[in-house]
Write an enzyme that holds these catalytic residues in place. Structure first.
Site: not given
Length: 133
Positions: A101, A121
């Protein structure tokens, strides 16, 4: 049919589906405050999925405690996460996004553990956890 086909939605459609923090992170390249995501402490076996489209992104076996304040992983699932160069905030970083997406997940740094040496992260708001039963 290609189940990895990109998802193309308008901003209004995304706003209907995501809460304000998820929208800010995934669609506006925002960042949640460190140490605020409950996923930082998630230790169960399972899969971390994209909060925008549900695509599986990280297996729990690759999660580790980086001390950064955000959920961290040493590798994504195959073909699940794309990267691009982010030159915002007067620095150059590698941005990680959902390959399906395009949602912004976080950044990748070269200070993670072996075997990859990478630290994905991630913003907890960009992820949903699904426990393996």
């Amino acid at each position: 049919m290609n189940d990895k086909a990109p998802i193309d939605k308008s901003d209004a459609e995304w706003r209907k589906e995501l809460d304000p923090l998820q929208h800010h992170v995934l669609r506006e390249h925002g960042t949640e405050r460190p140490f605020t995501s409950p996923l930082n402490n998630e230790k169960r076996t399972g899969v971390f999925r994209c909060a925008g489209c549900g695509e599986p992104l990280f297996d729990s076996s690759t999660k580790y405690e980086s001390g950064s304040g955000w959920p961290s992983f040493w590798a994504p699932m195959p073909d699940a996460v794309g990267t691009s160069t982010d030159k915002s905030h007067f620095m150059t970083r590698i941005e990680a996004h959902c390959a399906k997406c395009g949602g912004h997940l976080g950044h990748v740094f070269p200070d993670g553990p072996q075997p990859t040496g990478q630290r994905y992260c991630m913003n907890g708001a960009a992820l949903k956890f699904e426990e393996k039963k």
